[in-house]
Write a protein that holds these residues in place. Structure first.
Motif, PDB file in Angstrom:
ATOM      1  N   ILE A 354      23.347 -18.344  37.900  1.00  0.00           N
ATOM      2  CA  ILE A 354      22.629 -18.842  39.539  1.00  0.00           C
ATOM      3  C   ILE A 354      23.215 -20.433  38.075  1.00  0.00           C
ATOM      4  N   PRO A 355      22.572 -21.644  39.010  1.00  0.00           N
ATOM      5  CA  PRO A 355      23.339 -22.709  38.396  1.00  0.00           C
ATOM      6  C   PRO A 355      21.744 -23.298  38.270  1.00  0.00           C
ATOM      7  N   GLN A 356      21.090 -23.633  36.781  1.00  0.00           N
ATOM      8  CA  GLN A 356      20.228 -23.671  36.070  1.00  0.00           C
ATOM      9  C   GLN A 356      19.182 -24.512  37.166  1.00  0.00           C
ATOM     10  N   VAL A 357      19.502 -25.663  38.384  1.00  0.00           N
ATOM     11  CA  VAL A 357      18.662 -26.461  38.851  1.00  0.00           C
ATOM     12  C   VAL A 357      17.896 -24.754  39.850  1.00  0.00           C
ATOM     13  N   TYR A 358      18.068 -24.109  39.827  1.00  0.00           N
ATOM     14  CA  TYR A 358      18.019 -22.982  40.989  1.00  0.00           C
ATOM     15  C   TYR A 358      16.821 -22.004  40.184  1.00  0.00           C
ATOM     16  N   TRP A 359      16.844 -22.101  38.819  1.00  0.00           N
ATOM     17  CA  TRP A 359      16.437 -21.071  38.064  1.00  0.00           C
ATOM     18  C   TRP A 359      14.619 -20.864  38.070  1.00  0.00           C
ATOM     19  N   PHE A 360      13.782 -21.955  38.383  1.00  0.00           N
ATOM     20  CA  PHE A 360      12.634 -21.340  38.885  1.00  0.00           C
ATOM     21  C   PHE A 360      12.453 -20.716  39.660  1.00  0.00           C
ATOM     22  N   LEU A 361      13.398 -20.256  40.564  1.00  0.00           N
ATOM     23  CA  LEU A 361      13.778 -19.668  41.828  1.00  0.00           C
ATOM     24  C   LEU A 361      14.627 -18.077  41.359  1.00  0.00           C
ATOM     25  N   ALA A 362      14.921 -18.092  40.455  1.00  0.00           N
ATOM     26  CA  ALA A 362      16.134 -16.579  40.187  1.00  0.00           C
ATOM     27  C   ALA A 362      16.027 -15.262  40.565  1.00  0.00           C
ATOM     28  N   ASP A 363      14.182 -14.788  40.899  1.00  0.00           N
ATOM     29  CA  ASP A 363      14.271 -13.795  41.196  1.00  0.00           C
ATOM     30  C   ASP A 363      13.738 -13.236  42.242  1.00  0.00           C
ATOM     31  N   GLY A 364      13.477 -14.458  42.663  1.00  0.00           N
ATOM     32  CA  GLY A 364      13.337 -14.321  44.227  1.00  0.00           C
ATOM     33  C   GLY A 364      15.518 -14.302  45.183  1.00  0.00           C
ATOM     34  N   ILE A 365      16.058 -15.378  43.852  1.00  0.00           N
ATOM     35  CA  ILE A 365      17.246 -14.916  44.087  1.00  0.00           C
ATOM     36  C   ILE A 365      18.229 -13.569  43.940  1.00  0.00           C
ATOM     37  N   ALA A 366      17.479 -12.811  42.723  1.00  0.00           N
ATOM     38  CA  ALA A 366      18.107 -11.907  42.485  1.00  0.00           C
ATOM     39  C   ALA A 366      17.342 -11.204  43.327  1.00  0.00           C
ATOM     40  N   SER A 367      15.941 -10.436  43.419  1.00  0.00           N
ATOM     41  CA  SER A 367      15.836 -10.134  44.777  1.00  0.00           C
ATOM     42  C   SER A 367      15.911  -9.337  46.169  1.00  0.00           C
ATOM     43  N   ASP A 368      17.015 -10.943  46.763  1.00  0.00           N
ATOM     44  CA  ASP A 368      17.733 -10.921  47.598  1.00  0.00           C
ATOM     45  C   ASP A 368      18.743 -10.096  47.770  1.00  0.00           C
ATOM     46  N   LEU A 369      19.366  -9.886  46.378  1.00  0.00           N
ATOM     47  CA  LEU A 369      21.150  -8.805  46.282  1.00  0.00           C
ATOM     48  C   LEU A 369      20.567  -7.547  46.460  1.00  0.00           C
ATOM     49  N   PHE A 370      19.133  -7.017  46.475  1.00  0.00           N
ATOM     50  CA  PHE A 370      19.122  -5.426  45.577  1.00  0.00           C
ATOM     51  C   PHE A 370      19.042  -4.891  47.210  1.00  0.00           C
ATOM     52  N   LEU A 371      20.381  -3.956  46.629  1.00  0.00           N
ATOM     53  CA  LEU A 371      20.728  -2.301  47.308  1.00  0.00           C
ATOM     54  C   LEU A 371      19.071  -1.714  47.593  1.00  0.00           C
ATOM     55  N   ILE A 372      19.108  -1.889  48.495  1.00  0.00           N
ATOM     56  CA  ILE A 372      17.214  -1.004  49.071  1.00  0.00           C
ATOM     57  C   ILE A 372      18.034   0.519  48.850  1.00  0.00           C
TER      58      ILE A 372
END
Length: 372
Positions: A354-372
């Motif tokens: 994740i580019p550092q400019v978006y790091w504050f949003l990292a947990d949300g970005i990662a959770s969007d990639l989760f497989l259910i």
């Protein structure tokens, strides 16, 4: 890697929902139980060589140095300590008087993590911390005087204003600490802070302000030769936390004490019961009160992604391809494509980041990639 959860604190911080007790009654029984748990479980780690041992909590600096040494001696019976092992003690500033530090410097503990949280009294009162600003500054200087160069401090942002936060960071730099762990103030259920917010006695943290403070911190500390190596962690060269880095690399670890978690490095996690009495009772009966879970391939991939995307290093694409079946990877790549198209995830030298400019949003970005 070994972790010891010491479940005692002087008082309850307003934001904290960790497992601990403010009563030291039963401390001897607890320490004996933890030692016995080491004896009962030491064969769970396939590798006997240990590069990191961490005393967390709670407030493990409430223990006497002889008690900490007793836990180290028990561990050394069953594990081989690497020559350059990192042994960390979480501490509060008000515990670090000269006598304690002098004894600690001879104990084998070679890294301190000091829970400063803020260099401003109003912040400390809001957090219900037991120490003062003067105690925090003196504790850092005193620890350095006793040879603790491998020193980390915790700081919390989002509790007041940007200008106060800027001065907090400036003070940390002036004090010459080589590692800083910093977290946004969050309102957790069943905490005093949550009740104060519900009763409108204090305002809930403002996410926009926290975002600004996070990015200011990242730029400021990097300008002062810190490496922003994980979203919440900054270190000077050669001062990365071995313990935290092992977590982020999915290394196996074993946790002792009530509520402590363990991971076998494969697909099994477990955690001890978060109840002091039942923990001690179980160990006395030669059994462990705990729960465990078996991670599915999707669960495991989700964890790799969540942890890896929080780090400067990122997620190793080659390791992903060698660890997961094609159908799991195909599903993941479908999610990944949209994040790449948005520029929220990039591929650099074989790693997803994740580019550092978006790091504050990292947990949300990662959770969007989760497989259910």
């Amino acid at each position: 890697m070994l972790y010891f959860h010491i479940p005692f604190c002087k008082q309850k911080c307003s934001y904290c929902n960790f497992h601990f007790s403010t009563s030291l009654r039963g401390k001897d029984d607890m320490l004996n139980a933890i030692k016995k748990e080491v004896e009962l479980r030491h064969q769970e780690l396939e590798k006997r060589s240990i590069s990191s041992l961490y005393f967390g909590g709670g407030t493990p600096s409430l223990l006497e140095v002889r008690e900490l040494s007793g836990l180290l001696e028990t561990s050394a019976k069953y594990y081989d300590f690497d020559a350059d092992i990192e042994i960390t003690l979480e501490t509060n500033p008000d515990d670090l008087d000269a006598d304690f530090l002098k004894a600690l410097s001879k104990s084998g503990i070679n890294r301190l993590s000091i829970g400063v949280q803020s260099f401003f009294e109003a912040d400390l009162r809001l957090m219900n911390r037991a120490h003062s600003v003067i105690q925090a500054e003196d504790a850092i200087k005193r620890a350095q005087d006793f040879g603790f160069d491998n020193l980390s401090i915790d700081l919390i942002y989002g509790s007041s204003s940007l200008s106060i936060w800027q001065r907090n960071l400036q003070k940390a730099v002036e004090l010459g600490v080589p590692h800083i762990s910093s977290y946004a103030l969050t309102v957790e259920p069943k905490t005093a802070l949550n009740k104060w917010v519900e009763d409108k006695l204090v305002k809930a943290p403002n996410e926009d302000i926290q975002n600004s403070e996070f990015h200011y911190m990242s730029h400021f500390l990097q300008e002062h030769d810190f490496i922003h190596y994980e979203i919440s962690n900054f270190a000077k060269k050669d001062f990365y936390s071995k313990h935290n880095s092992a977590y982020w690399n999915a290394a196996p670890y074993i946790g002792f004490g009530p509520s402590a978690h363990s991971f076998n490095g494969k697909r099994e996690r477990s955690w001890n019961i978060a109840n002091n009495f039942l923990y001690i009772k179980g160990i006395a009966e030669n059994r462990r009160n705990f729960e465990k879970e078996k991670l599915s391939p999707k669960d495991q991939l989700n964890e790799w992604v969540m942890i890896g995307l929080r780090t400067l290093r990122g997620v190793d694409i080659k390791a992903l391809k060698s660890s997961f079946e094609e159908d799991v990877l195909d599903e993941f790549n479908k999610h990944l494509t949209s994040k790449k198209d948005q520029g929220l995830v990039v591929e650099e030298e074989g790693f997803l980041k994740i580019p550092q400019v978006y790091w504050f949003l990292a947990d949300g970005i990662a959770s969007d990639l989760f497989l259910i």
